[in-house]
Write a protein that holds these residues in place. Structure first.
Motif: not given
Lengths: 458, 301
Positions: B293-298
């Motif tokens: 999720l963090g990578k997607q957000e980034e």
């Protein structure tokens, strides 16, 4: 103890995902102040001395262990009868103290107690460091540690030793997760500091993916809840199984059905005592008076009293009933504890480690930080010697009398190598806690901010 | 003056007599303690006999075994009491005991007579004087027989002339051979042979464990008899209870080996381990999900 470092905080990066509107009540701390207060700091002179002392103890311990590896267990005071000495006492002590993670973090969280939030990370790092050294010290106790793998190749499922190895490993990983997952939001705060610290790469590796989205918070909350539920039975198992290492052996003093709860209640007491000591030290030397308050000490004091009384109750069960019956094989063992060679140590552990702290903490003034700190030390030291009294006197009082054995077999006193290794392991556990507090916030920043905002909104 | 001289003389006599009386006792202190050697004669299953010698000496007011004593054993002696056929030289153990068989080289002497004398001789050493002791034993045998009605019959005979002659009045013990000794077959401790040299005892230990076929070993023995020494014979009889070996060691039990854990324990232990480690794996999966999720957000930013 530490030099405060001025850091420029990127407030928007941190506050945005927080609940509430960030308004501030009169007298309350601002978010910047909280973050600034709780960020890890460099060691000051006192901190450097403390780390130096701990490293010296560890080095002497390692040297003593090298000697033990070279010459074998003959360098210890252990012989045919007292085959478990202070290594195993230390092991039981470490396992006991590690249970505090489950008490402060899991039990209090599951029961909806919020005041313990600033203490959760202290409890968890104590748990992780203690369980790490519990695993190490059990290998130290082995005469041929290079044969450790045989335990996995030829271990029997029926043996409590296999159960112990399994639950220790499991508890270590669960404790690590319980330390790591609540740390993730703080990683973002650590990374958001403009000044790149020496540990920036570590923070980036561990938590750069934490963006603080609602979905991430939701998953993290779910994971923490699962962990809190899972850790309680595992924590109970770890110390029950440790007690079974003794209770499944037919010997005076160990042949008891009381051992499981007796060990667990003692573990919770010593763990709480250790947290109390850590609370005082962090409060004083990290200047955390606004976060670890008198109220925290007061409430922890009440918990310690409750746990002290519980442990005292199990002690009465453990000693009074066998002493009432005074079966012949148990007589020598009980005599040695009550009036014999071990009596000074036994009564010191009972009085100093239980009764006096209970009495002191019953009074409100006794639950102030300094008396709490002293009581915490008494509980921890008393608990260490209590484990020694559980292990050694029993071994020196076998059912069959000791005949035609060298005089040295009939007594046990640890050699300097044993003391050095035991002290080294204790120093090692303290070193983990100290270094952790240097790298990571010892009080959860994100949770403190959330609580502050919730209070402001109310 | 005269009285003084008399007193001095009496005193001198007293001192002298005391001193002289002390001399023998001092000499006695230095005397060697006598070595006491005894010979026991044994025959088992009417085969070649063997001898056991015991050496002991008085020490601290009581007899104690003498280890390392060298004893020469002879078969028969001449008119001067000197041994004729050397059986062998034995050295006593820590318990003061030593034993030997009669060697085949002495077969001729052995067969020449119906009774023999065994002589034990020790040489003079720095601790003990030389000693010589002997026993005379008549050749004998014992036969054991069983009857269907669970009676044990033993017959004791002596070799006289060229024949075996039954012996009357010999005390015989009838027993069952067990691990640490012989158990008597009935209530009688011993039986005395009749004019036919026989004793008869009723076997009363029914239900006693035998081997896997129910066989037990019956024993008839004469112990420390002045004329015949100790003779013993054994016979197997199917009067015991069949003993089936306990094979629990290889079954699934708490005391079983590595791969013989009880099923309930295997089930419980693995259920708990799988349950807890399944949870840990699930938690790691949740961390990976947070990471994703963090990578997607980034990427969205």
């Amino acid at each position: 103890m530490e030099n405060s470092t001025s850091k420029v905080i990127d407030k928007n990066a941190i506050i945005a995902p927080l609940h509430g509107n960030g308004t501030k009540k009169k007298g309350a701390l601002t978010d910047e102040e909280i973050i600034s207060d709780l960020l890890p700091r460099k060691f000051g002179p006192l901190g450097m001395i403390w780390v130096g002392i701990l490293l010296c103890f560890c080095a002497v311990g390692v040297f003593a262990y090298i000697l033990q590896l070279k010459n074998g267990l003959i360098v210890t005071g252990m012989r045919d009868y007292a085959s478990w000495g202070i290594y195993i006492s230390n092991f039981v002590f470490f396992v006991a103290i590690s249970l505090v993670g489950s008490l402060i973090t899991a039990v209090l969280r599951l029961t909806g107690v919020h005041w313990a939030t600033p203490l959760t990370r202290i409890a968890e790092i104590i748990a992780v460091s203690a369980i790490t050294f519990a695993a190490i010290i059990i290998i130290v106790d082995m005469g041929r540690p290079e044969r450790f793998y045989n335990l996995f190749l030829f271990g029997r499922l029926q043996s409590p030793i296999i159960w112990d190895v399994t639950v220790i490993t499991t508890y270590f990983f669960i404790s690590l997760l319980l330390l790591y997952i609540p740390l993730l939001p703080d990683m973002k705060i650590l990374l958001a500091t403009k000044e790149k610290t020496a540990f920036f790469k570590l923070y980036k590796f561990l938590g750069s993916f934490w963006k603080g989205t609602h979905l991430q918070f939701r998953i993290s909350k779910k994971a923490i809840n699962i962990l809190c539920i899972a850790i309680v039975p595992v924590a109970f198992s770890i110390h029950t199984v440790t007690s079974w290492l003794f209770a499944t052996t037919y010997r005076p003093g160990w042949d008891s059905t009381n051992f499981g709860p007796y060990f667990i209640s003692g573990a919770f007491l010593v763990g709480s005592g250790a947290v109390t000591v850590a609370m005082y030290i962090f409060r004083k030397y990290y200047n955390l008076k606004n976060y670890i308050t008198y109220d925290h000490f007061d409430k922890m004091g009440k918990i310690v009293v409750m746990l002290g009384l519980l442990y005292l109750y199990f002690n009465v069960n453990e000693y009074l009933i066998p002493a009432f019956k005074m079966k012949k094989p148990e007589e020598g063992f009980l005599d040695s504890l009550f009036v014999g060679d071990f009596a000074p140590l036994f009564w010191s552990a009972i009085l100093g480690g239980m009764i006096i702290p209970i009495i002191v903490l019953l009074f409100k003034k006794g639950r102030h930080p300094f008396p709490m700190f002293i009581c915490g030390i008494m509980i921890v030291v008393g608990a260490w010697f209590k484990r020694y009294l559980i292990v050694t006197p029993t071994l020196l009082h076998p059912f069959l009398p000791m005949h035609n054995v060298p005089e040295s077999y009939k007594h046990y006193f640890p050699s300097w190598q044993e003391w050095a290794i035991a002290c080294g392991s204790l120093a090692g556990a303290l070193l983990i806690v100290t270094i952790f507090a240097r790298i990571f916030p010892i009080i959860p920043i994100q949770e403190t901010l959330i609580e502050q905002h919730e209070k402001a909104n109310h | 003056m005269k009285r003084q001289i008399i007193n001095i003389c009496i005193g001198a006599i007293f001192i002298l007599s005391s001193g002289l009386s002390a001399v023998p006792s001092m000499a006695q202190d230095k005397e060697k303690s006598p070595l006491k050697v005894s010979i026991s004669y044994y025959t088992s299953d009417n085969k070649l006999p063997y001898l056991i010698v015991n050496a002991k000496a008085k020490k601290d007011g009581k007899f104690q075994p003498v280890a390392g004593a060298e004893i020469k054993l002879y078969l028969d002696k001449d008119s001067t009491g000197k041994g004729i056929g050397l059986i062998g030289k034995v050295v006593t153990s820590e318990k003061g005991r030593a034993g030997t068989d009669i060697p085949p080289s002495l077969e001729k002497i052995w067969k020449s007579n119906s009774s023999h004398t065994f002589v034990a001789v020790t040489d003079k050493t720095k601790d003990y004087d030389e000693t010589s002791t002997d026993i005379t034993v008549a050749k004998s045998r014992i036969i054991i027989d069983t009857a269907d009605d669970k009676n044990v019959v033993a017959t004791v005979s002596e070799f006289k002339g060229n024949d075996w002659v039954p012996v009357k009045g010999v005390e015989v013990k009838l027993g069952i051979k067990r691990l640490c000794g012989d158990l008597q077959i009935g209530e009688e401790q011993s039986y005395t042979t009749d004019s036919l040299g026989k004793v008869k005892g009723e076997f009363k230990k029914t239900g006693i464990p035998g081997n896997k076929n129910g066989d037990i070993v019956l024993v008839a023995k004469v112990e420390d008899n002045d004329t015949y020494g100790s003779i013993r014979i054994e016979k197997t009889a199917p009067w015991g209870k069949r003993f089936l070996a306990d094979n629990d060691f290889f079954t699934r039990a708490l005391w079983g080996s590595q791969f013989h854990s009880p099923f309930w324990l295997v089930f419980m232990a693995y259920s708990i381990v799988i349950g807890v480690w399944g949870t840990i794996i699930y938690l790691i999966f949740l961390i990976l999900k947070i990471k994703k999720l963090g990578k997607q957000e980034e990427m969205l930013k």
